[in-house]
Design a protein around this motif. Structure first.
Motif, PDB file in Angstrom:
ATOM      1  N   THR A 119      -6.215  -2.175   0.837  1.00  0.00           N
ATOM      2  CA  THR A 119      -6.079  -3.247  -0.146  1.00  0.00           C
ATOM      3  C   THR A 119      -4.804  -4.046   0.081  1.00  0.00           C
ATOM      4  OG1 THR A 119      -7.232  -1.850  -1.761  1.00  0.00           O
ATOM      5  CG2 THR A 119      -6.085  -3.777  -2.605  1.00  0.00           C
ATOM      6  N   GLY A 120      -3.714  -3.345   0.388  1.00  0.00           N
ATOM      7  CA  GLY A 120      -2.465  -4.048   0.671  1.00  0.00           C
ATOM      8  C   GLY A 120      -2.580  -4.940   1.896  1.00  0.00           C
ATOM      9  N   THR A 175      -2.511  -4.638  -5.217  1.00  0.00           N
ATOM     10  CA  THR A 175      -2.742  -3.456  -4.396  1.00  0.00           C
ATOM     11  C   THR A 175      -3.037  -2.257  -5.276  1.00  0.00           C
ATOM     12  OG1 THR A 175      -1.290  -4.319  -2.655  1.00  0.00           O
ATOM     13  CG2 THR A 175      -1.768  -1.965  -2.615  1.00  0.00           C
ATOM     14  N   GLY A 201       0.823  -1.205   0.000  1.00  0.00           N
ATOM     15  CA  GLY A 201       0.000   0.000   0.000  1.00  0.00           C
ATOM     16  C   GLY A 201       0.858   1.256   0.000  1.00  0.00           C
TER      17      GLY A 201
END
Length: 415
Positions: A341-342, A85, A31
């Motif tokens: 998301t990461g 990501t 991220g």
């Protein structure tokens, strides 16, 4: 294909263990990297690992070099962390709040269209193959498609040139320093929303080892494995598009949509795995089946097995789309969505690494199945807790102090 298209699934399982281990570590820092280098470069760099991994399986067809496949899997994990990501940040920050479900479902449909095409290639090239491994042309076809993907990623516009459907600009990509990004990533481990969703993230790739190796690779012959996956990925397209429509119903507020989505998802997943249990009770890992003993798509009773495999694909699409939708419902801020998301991909990959290792040590198939099902079920309470606390909008909450002050001044002047 299960087992990377090979007869011996052990090498693929070990490579996937390496892949998901590096993916888990890389996902936690990806991220911050995406926020620094931008999504375009993240996708382009990330795509190169897929070409290398397919090439390692091509080489394995000739020299059976296991270490090369495992190392390629580990490198792919690092690359995949960047790719997914960056993709997630784009997918969740570009749409308006009212159509995030649609954007997610469209992405998932395109993503799984790749799976459909990726199944047609080995199905056509291995239709009459008597062996249990795919031929060189299959891997070469994958490598060409993946290399094209790397080049196409370079054509992406920067976020500063992208606009929402209503004409408003997407939040500009900020390029923070490493210290700020490190602090931002560390804060995820104390964010109650991420902690509640951790079981969901952990479970979201866990069942792939069971579905692809224990079910598809073990039970079906080579062409049927490709045929199964053709419909598995097609079911994902249908499931994603339909579920995306539910999550964007304009007649309901966002929290209600999320709750209805949770109910539909939990019912379909539970029903699917109950049916899967009855199927699993009909076979065991040992004795292993010879290629000639495995089920073919023209054998009697194949229809019910395909239906179950379709249900696995359908429920997976809904589960993954719901995870993305929940994250997208928590904020619209681009940098934070990159971190979310990461974190998601990192935790997801940690679960994948464990599950592929469980499969690699020849665990009883029934045990694999029950563990996979249990992991999903354990995730339900955290998902429900988060969805019941979703706000109908985050546009005000996402404003920076400077933006809030400017809006306040503008409102006073208007009054």
């Amino acid at each position: 294909m299960g087992g990377g298209g090979q007869v011996d699934t052990t090498v693929s399982s070990n490579a996937n263990t390496a892949l998901y281990t590096t993916f888990a570590i890389g996902g936690l820092i990806a991220g911050g990297l995406v926020n620094v280098i931008g999504p375009k470069m993240a996708l382009a760099i990330g795509g190169t690992g897929y070409v290398l991994y397919s090439g390692s399986l091509l080489a394995y067809n000739h020299d059976a070099n296991r270490p090369f496949v495992i190392v390629a899997g580990g490198l792919l994990g690092c690359c995949a962390a960047l790719l997914w990501t960056g993709q997630g940040a784009i997918m969740l920050s570009y749409p308006l709040e009212s159509n995030k479900g649609t954007y997610i479902s469209i992405f998932w449909a395109i993503f799984n269209l790749g799976g459909v095409i990726g199944s047609i290639i080995p199905l056509a090239l291995n239709w009459n193959s008597p062996s249990g491994t795919v031929n060189d042309g299959t891997y070469i076809g994958f490598m060409i498609a993946m290399a094209c993907g790397v080049l196409v990623a370079l054509l992406l516009l920067p976020p500063s040139k992208v606009y929402h459907d209503d004409g408003s600009p997407v939040a500009l990509q900020r390029y923070p320093d490493w210290k700020e990004e490190t602090i931002g990533v560390l804060k995820l481990f104390t964010d109650w929303r991420m902690l509640c969703l951790t079981p969901m993230f952990l479970a979201s790739n866990w069942y792939y080892a069971y579905q692809f190796d224990a079910v598809n690779a073990f039970y079906f012959n080579i062409r049927t494995r490709a045929f199964n996956n053709l419909w598995y990925w097609f079911a994902q397209i249908v499931g994603a598009l339909l579920f995306g429509k539910l999550l964007d119903l304009a007649t309901l507020n966002r929290r209600t949509r999320g709750f209805y989505g949770f109910v539909v998802l939990s019912v379909i997943i539970t029903a699917t795995w109950i049916c899967g249990l009855f199927f699993q009770l009909s076979f065991k890992r040992y004795p292993a089946l010879a290629e000639s003993e495995k089920m073919d798509l023209f054998d009697k009773g194949y229809g019910s097995k395909l239906t179950l495999y379709l249900a696995y694909g359908l429920s997976d699409a809904m589960f993954q789309c719901y995870a993305y939708w929940l994250m997208g419902a928590l904020t619209n801020e681009t940098a934070l969505l990159s971190r979310y998301t990461g974190f998601y991909k990192g935790v997801q990959s940690a679960g994948g690494a464990i599950s592929w290792r469980i499969d690699a040590v020849n665990t009883n198939f029934l045990a694999e199945m029950i563990i996979s099902w249990a992991m999903i079920t354990i995730a339900f309470p955290g998902m429900l807790y988060v969805v019941l606390r979703i706000k109908d909008t985050n546009y005000v909450a996402d404003r920076s102090p400077k933006e809030e002050k400017a809006v306040t001044v503008a409102e006073k002047q208007t009054a």
